[in-house]
Structures are given as C-alpha cells and as structure tokens.
Scaffold this motif. Structure first.
Motif, PDB file in Angstrom:
ATOM      1  N   GLU A 204     -11.658   5.210   2.285  1.00 40.71           N
ATOM      2  CA  GLU A 204     -11.691   4.019   1.824  1.00 40.71           C
ATOM      3  C   GLU A 204     -13.067   3.246   1.516  1.00 40.71           C
ATOM      4  O   GLU A 204     -13.215   2.350   0.668  1.00 40.71           O
ATOM      5  N   ASP A 205     -13.786   3.864   2.271  1.00 40.56           N
ATOM      6  CA  ASP A 205     -15.388   3.199   1.868  1.00 40.56           C
ATOM      7  C   ASP A 205     -16.003   3.592   0.498  1.00 40.56           C
ATOM      8  O   ASP A 205     -16.663   2.724  -0.314  1.00 40.56           O
ATOM      9  N   ILE A 208     -13.876   1.175  -1.750  1.00 39.87           N
ATOM     10  CA  ILE A 208     -14.537  -0.144  -1.863  1.00 39.87           C
ATOM     11  C   ILE A 208     -15.983  -0.026  -2.719  1.00 39.87           C
ATOM     12  O   ILE A 208     -16.093  -1.016  -3.579  1.00 39.87           O
ATOM     13  N   MET A 219     -16.260  -7.274  -1.333  1.00 48.38           N
ATOM     14  CA  MET A 219     -15.635  -6.358  -0.500  1.00 48.38           C
ATOM     15  C   MET A 219     -14.358  -6.807  -0.020  1.00 48.38           C
ATOM     16  O   MET A 219     -13.532  -5.805   0.103  1.00 48.38           O
ATOM     17  N   ASP A 220     -14.206  -7.922   0.399  1.00 49.33           N
ATOM     18  CA  ASP A 220     -12.957  -8.432   0.879  1.00 49.33           C
ATOM     19  C   ASP A 220     -11.972  -8.355  -0.263  1.00 49.33           C
ATOM     20  O   ASP A 220     -10.811  -7.896   0.097  1.00 49.33           O
ATOM     21  N   CYS A 222     -11.818  -6.180  -2.524  1.00 46.28           N
ATOM     22  CA  CYS A 222     -11.499  -4.690  -2.519  1.00 46.28           C
ATOM     23  C   CYS A 222     -10.471  -4.244  -1.437  1.00 46.28           C
ATOM     24  O   CYS A 222      -9.492  -3.526  -1.721  1.00 46.28           O
ATOM     25  N   ARG A 223     -10.749  -4.586  -0.451  1.00 49.81           N
ATOM     26  CA  ARG A 223      -9.678  -4.294   0.852  1.00 49.81           C
ATOM     27  C   ARG A 223      -8.482  -5.050   0.489  1.00 49.81           C
ATOM     28  O   ARG A 223      -7.585  -4.188   0.648  1.00 49.81           O
ATOM     29  N   LYS A 224      -8.410  -6.134   0.055  1.00 47.56           N
ATOM     30  CA  LYS A 224      -7.051  -6.648  -0.319  1.00 47.56           C
ATOM     31  C   LYS A 224      -6.427  -5.847  -1.542  1.00 47.56           C
ATOM     32  O   LYS A 224      -5.175  -5.860  -1.486  1.00 47.56           O
ATOM     33  N   ILE A 226      -6.721  -2.794  -2.391  1.00 40.54           N
ATOM     34  CA  ILE A 226      -6.316  -1.420  -1.574  1.00 40.54           C
ATOM     35  C   ILE A 226      -5.224  -1.402  -0.769  1.00 40.54           C
ATOM     36  O   ILE A 226      -4.142  -0.715  -0.890  1.00 40.54           O
ATOM     37  N   SER A 227      -5.200  -2.672   0.047  1.00 43.09           N
ATOM     38  CA  SER A 227      -3.874  -2.770   0.881  1.00 43.09           C
ATOM     39  C   SER A 227      -2.682  -3.151   0.167  1.00 43.09           C
ATOM     40  O   SER A 227      -1.584  -3.085   0.759  1.00 43.09           O
TER      41      SER A 227
END
Length: 254
Positions: A204-205, A208, A219-220, A222-224, A226-227
């Motif tokens: 995951e890193d 991102i 980055m936030d 990106c996490r959204k 991916i999730s």
C-alpha cells in the motif's frame, strides 16, 4: 417478437454453456456437456419454429468455447498498465477497460448524456460541451457514492464494448488468447468470461507514493481511493496468478 426473444435466449444459453465447458479440463466432460446442451436445446424447442431457434445454440456454443480470455486486474497504481503493455509487446491483443471507459464518455454517446443528467449539479462540462474528465475524476476521487453513480451511468456501455472487442479478437480474428485488462474485473463479474485471472499488486505504501505523484493528490485522498476498491488481498485470493510489481520496471520485465 417471440421469435426474437427465443433467438436471444438460445444465443445467451449457447455462449454460456460454451464458456462453462471451456473451463472443464477433461475432454470427455466437455464432450458430454456440449452434447447434452445441444440435445436439450433441440428437445425443448421441438415445435416449429422453436426447433430452428434451438439450433442457434450450436454455433453460439462454438463461439463461447473458442474464447480464451485471460483477465488482468489489480489495485489502483499497482502498475497493471506496465504488465498490460508487456503483453502487447509480446503480440497479444488487449481489451483495455479504462480506454473503453474513456471512449464511452465522448460527446453525444448515451453514457455522455446519462452522466450529464446524473451530475447536473456539478461543473463537469467544458466550453466545447465535452465532459471535463479531469474535473469529473477529481469529483469522484475517493467519493464512494459519486463513484458508484458514475459507474451506473457507464457500466452497460463499457460491458457491451468489452464483449464486442473480445468477440472480434477471439472469434472473428481467431486470436488464441485475448487479455482483458480491467481494474474492476471481479466487481463487474467480468472474471466469469476469463479462463484465468492475473492480479498485479504491490504494498500500500508503494501504491500511495505512485498515486500521489501520478495524480498530484494528497496521501489522505490516496488512502480513500485505495479503500474504495476491493481489497488487494481478496483479489489475490480470487486470482490464478499474482505478480508482485512493487519494484522497478526492470524488475517486472525480468
């Protein structure tokens, strides 16, 4: 109208049985299933013109059984496109779902009008009347509800074009293998068309880092993004082959 419905029904039946039989590894089982499918089609449609419509099952069974589709999927920014380009370089035809999704939003298409209606409260059209893809992408990025709305507007058109291209390469051109490059392969159930599925993944890193550089997002965000997708672990578990693409392009080519 009844004959047209019958024709469509037997066509779908023939292709479905053909694809199912093609997944069988034992030749005798393929023979038994294909014979049973054809015989049942003839018996069920014994009354004219039902018998003639039932015979449609035979050529469409051949169509389904000739398909050799390899699914290619992976998480966002996993480097799936690099693997897809590698297949192209080796001479395999690639049906690119992302490219198709881009095409169905061209001005004047049915999906274009559906998107305009669905997103009428948002500024997604440029001065020429074309959909501003960058604005639309930014709007739905990391937003599960808007992303779902966009998919509802485009899913049918994308699916039909995917099937058309697979039919063209596999049946008309006689290509032995067709690669179906689709990030939402499992979510759209397109994996049912595939003989095997390849999943491209990375940590995951790494996702991102690649995504933030590619799309210039936080980055936030990106996490959204991916999730909002199916977990990579689940995609790997459902796939036949998994490719770790966490390294460089040179590592991948090796």
């Amino acid at each position: 109208a009844a004959q047209a419905l019958g024709l469509a029904g037997w066509s779908v039946w023939g292709v479905s049985v053909g694809i199912f039989c093609d997944k069988c590894t034992t030749f005798s089982l393929k023979f038994v299933l294909s014979s049973a499918a054809t015989l049942s089609a003839i018996l069920v449609g014994a009354e004219p013109p039902g018998a003639l419509l039932a015979l449609v099952c035979i050529p469409f069974f051949v169509v389904g059984s000739r398909m050799r589709v390899i699914g290619l999927t992976g998480g966002i920014a996993s480097g799936k496109s690099c693997v897809s380009n590698r297949f192209r370089a080796l001479g395999y035809p690639v049906v690119d779902a992302d490219a198709i999704a881009h095409g169905v939003l061209e001005k004047g298409t049915s999906s274009y009008h559906r998107v305009l209606r669905a997103f009428k409260d948002h500024d997604i059209v440029d001065s020429s009347g074309n959909i501003n893809r960058a604005a639309l992408r930014k709007l739905v990025f990391g937003n599960r509800d808007l992303n779902r709305k966009l998919k509802q507007c485009t899913h049918t058109s994308i699916a039909l074009e995917m099937l058309r291209q697979i039919f063209l390469h596999s049946v008309i051109q006689g290509q032995p293998v067709v690669i179906l490059d689709a990030p939402l392969l499992f979510e759209s159930r397109a994996n049912l068309l595939c003989k095997e599925v390849i999943c491209v993944y990375c940590e995951e890193d790494v996702q991102i880092s690649r995504l933030s550089k590619r799309d210039s997002v936080t980055m936030d965000d990106c996490r959204k993004a991916i999730s909002s997708q199916m977990p990579v672990a689940k995609k790997k578990a459902m796939s036949d082959i998994c490719i770790d693409n966490g390294g460089t392009l040179e590592d991948l080519n090796r």
